[in-house]
Design a protein around this motif. Structure first.
Motif, PDB file in Angstrom:
ATOM      1  N   GLU A  33      15.097  26.117 -23.893  1.00 48.08           N
ATOM      2  CA  GLU A  33      14.988  24.942 -24.736  1.00 48.08           C
ATOM      3  C   GLU A  33      15.330  25.269 -26.186  1.00 48.08           C
ATOM      4  N   ALA A  34      14.756  26.356 -26.711  1.00 49.47           N
ATOM      5  CA  ALA A  34      14.989  26.710 -28.106  1.00 49.47           C
ATOM      6  C   ALA A  34      16.463  27.006 -28.365  1.00 49.47           C
ATOM      7  N   ASN A  35      17.091  27.734 -27.452  1.00 48.38           N
ATOM      8  CA  ASN A  35      18.513  28.041 -27.614  1.00 48.38           C
ATOM      9  C   ASN A  35      19.370  26.781 -27.576  1.00 48.38           C
ATOM     10  N   HIS A  36      19.050  25.873 -26.661  1.00 48.58           N
ATOM     11  CA  HIS A  36      19.856  24.664 -26.500  1.00 48.58           C
ATOM     12  C   HIS A  36      19.704  23.722 -27.694  1.00 48.58           C
ATOM     13  N   VAL A  37      18.471  23.424 -28.063  1.00 44.49           N
ATOM     14  CA  VAL A  37      18.221  22.413 -29.094  1.00 44.49           C
ATOM     15  C   VAL A  37      18.482  22.964 -30.494  1.00 44.49           C
ATOM     16  N   ILE A  39      19.422  26.337 -31.606  1.00 44.29           N
ATOM     17  CA  ILE A  39      20.514  27.253 -31.900  1.00 44.29           C
ATOM     18  C   ILE A  39      21.869  26.594 -31.625  1.00 44.29           C
ATOM     19  N   LYS A  40      22.100  26.157 -30.392  1.00 44.19           N
ATOM     20  CA  LYS A  40      23.406  25.581 -30.064  1.00 44.19           C
ATOM     21  C   LYS A  40      23.699  24.316 -30.870  1.00 44.19           C
ATOM     22  N   HIS A  41      22.781  23.350 -30.834  1.00 37.44           N
ATOM     23  CA  HIS A  41      23.057  22.053 -31.464  1.00 37.44           C
ATOM     24  C   HIS A  41      22.549  21.963 -32.905  1.00 37.44           C
ATOM     25  N   GLY A  42      21.883  23.005 -33.381  1.00 38.00           N
ATOM     26  CA  GLY A  42      21.414  23.038 -34.755  1.00 38.00           C
ATOM     27  C   GLY A  42      22.133  24.095 -35.563  1.00 38.00           C
ATOM     28  N   LEU A  43      21.739  25.360 -35.398  1.00 37.32           N
ATOM     29  CA  LEU A  43      22.296  26.450 -36.193  1.00 37.32           C
ATOM     30  C   LEU A  43      23.809  26.574 -36.035  1.00 37.32           C
ATOM     31  N   LEU A  44      24.294  26.671 -34.795  1.00 34.86           N
ATOM     32  CA  LEU A  44      25.727  26.869 -34.592  1.00 34.86           C
ATOM     33  C   LEU A  44      26.528  25.654 -35.037  1.00 34.86           C
ATOM     34  N   LEU A 164      19.528  22.385 -42.902  1.00 36.23           N
ATOM     35  CA  LEU A 164      19.202  22.174 -41.494  1.00 36.23           C
ATOM     36  C   LEU A 164      17.695  22.119 -41.317  1.00 36.23           C
ATOM     37  N   ILE A 165      17.234  21.184 -40.508  1.00 35.67           N
ATOM     38  CA  ILE A 165      15.817  21.093 -40.151  1.00 35.67           C
ATOM     39  C   ILE A 165      15.675  21.212 -38.642  1.00 35.67           C
ATOM     40  N   TYR A 166      14.813  22.126 -38.212  1.00 35.68           N
ATOM     41  CA  TYR A 166      14.376  22.173 -36.821  1.00 35.68           C
ATOM     42  C   TYR A 166      13.084  21.360 -36.737  1.00 35.68           C
ATOM     43  N   PHE A 167      13.141  20.196 -36.122  1.00 37.19           N
ATOM     44  CA  PHE A 167      11.949  19.355 -36.012  1.00 37.19           C
ATOM     45  C   PHE A 167      11.319  19.610 -34.653  1.00 37.19           C
ATOM     46  N   ASP A 168      10.303  20.480 -34.641  1.00 37.92           N
ATOM     47  CA  ASP A 168       9.710  20.951 -33.389  1.00 37.92           C
ATOM     48  C   ASP A 168       8.202  20.684 -33.374  1.00 37.92           C
ATOM     49  N   VAL A 196      21.473  18.320 -41.645  1.00 31.00           N
ATOM     50  CA  VAL A 196      21.271  17.940 -40.245  1.00 31.00           C
ATOM     51  C   VAL A 196      19.843  18.258 -39.800  1.00 31.00           C
ATOM     52  N   LEU A 197      19.272  17.371 -38.994  1.00 28.70           N
ATOM     53  CA  LEU A 197      17.983  17.576 -38.332  1.00 28.70           C
ATOM     54  C   LEU A 197      18.215  17.534 -36.834  1.00 28.70           C
ATOM     55  N   VAL A 198      17.652  18.498 -36.107  1.00 27.23           N
ATOM     56  CA  VAL A 198      17.724  18.478 -34.644  1.00 27.23           C
ATOM     57  C   VAL A 198      16.319  18.509 -34.070  1.00 27.23           C
ATOM     58  N   THR A 199      16.154  17.823 -32.939  1.00 23.22           N
ATOM     59  CA  THR A 199      14.865  17.784 -32.255  1.00 23.22           C
ATOM     60  C   THR A 199      15.078  17.576 -30.764  1.00 23.22           C
TER      61      THR A 199
END
Length: 236
Positions: A33-37, A39-44, A164-168, A196-199
């Motif tokens: 989950e962490a890699n998909h949400v 890393i892939k769709h946030g950081l990268l 970038l925001i990781y909203f977790d 960008v914010l990803v969640t």
């Protein structure tokens, strides 16, 4: 509240809050989950929009900066994956992790991310994510600075500061007050223009709250166990 360690479907562990029947990460796979949400769709994604590609320069030549805000530092998994992935890119990371209720050292020691990721040489770094002082910046590697802040999300005052925001945060089922327009206005203000914010979340009420404060929304395929996730951009 009572908490204990559980093993998720990909073999990685997470923390379960018994009273809420809620986990810090997906039961279908914490690392997946962490890699998909995040890393892939946030950081990268963020690195790609800035034109950064796989490392072609030496460490000493890394002058670009990427600032990340994590909403819910929790187990440190998202920050650990970010630290590891960023080593492949010509960028220095300034990482702010917000957490009102830090996990204990005993809980940290029961997590198996170092083993599951097969990075035994990074075990000390994972420990340092948790043992570094709160409210102080800590240079964990030459390209990764961590600043943990113990506070509630509503008390964030940053303006135009993060790429970038990781909203977790914990899910809206158990903490609906964390998924309101009031909170997403704070997130919007904290981001730089085009930030960008990803969640992992994709509920209609979450999308509407994001749209209300001005975000542009994308629905993306979700991690294992979820059909969709959201990526929001601060468009001006």
């Amino acid at each position: 509240m009572r908490r204990h360690i559980i093993t998720t479907a990909d073999g990685s562990k997470t923390i379960q809050i018994e009273d809420w029947d809620e986990q810090y990460h997906s039961i279908y796979g914490a690392i997946q989950e962490a890699n998909h949400v995040y890393i892939k769709h946030g950081l990268l994604f963020a690195l790609g929009t800035k034109g950064y590609s796989i490392l072609e320069t030496s460490l000493a030549e890394r002058t670009e900066q990427l600032s990340i805000l994590e909403i819910g530092f929790g187990t440190g998994l998202n920050s650990f994956l970010t630290l590891l992935e960023a080593e492949n890119y010509p960028v220095n990371i300034d990482y702010v992790g917000i957490e009102a209720f830090p996990i204990s050292i005993e809980e940290m020691q029961a997590l198996n991310y170092v083993e599951e990721l097969k990075v035994p040489d990074r075990a000390m770094l994972f420990n340092q994510l948790h043992t570094s002082a709160w409210e102080e910046a800590a240079l964990l590697t030459p390209q990764f600075t961590l600043h943990k802040q113990q506070k509630f999300f509503k008390d964030i005052t940053a303006k135009n500061e993060f790429d970038l925001i990781y909203f977790d945060a914990f899910g809206a089922r158990v903490q609906p007050e964390l998924w309101t327009a009031e909170i997403f206005r704070i997130m919007y203000d904290a981001l730089k223009p085009e930030g960008v914010l990803v969640t992992y979340a994709a509920k209609g009420s979450v999308r509407r709250a994001m749209l209300e404060v001005g975000f542009s929304i994308e629905k993306l395929p979700g991690p294992p166990g979820k059909r969709e996730m959201l990526r929001a951009t601060k468009k001006l």
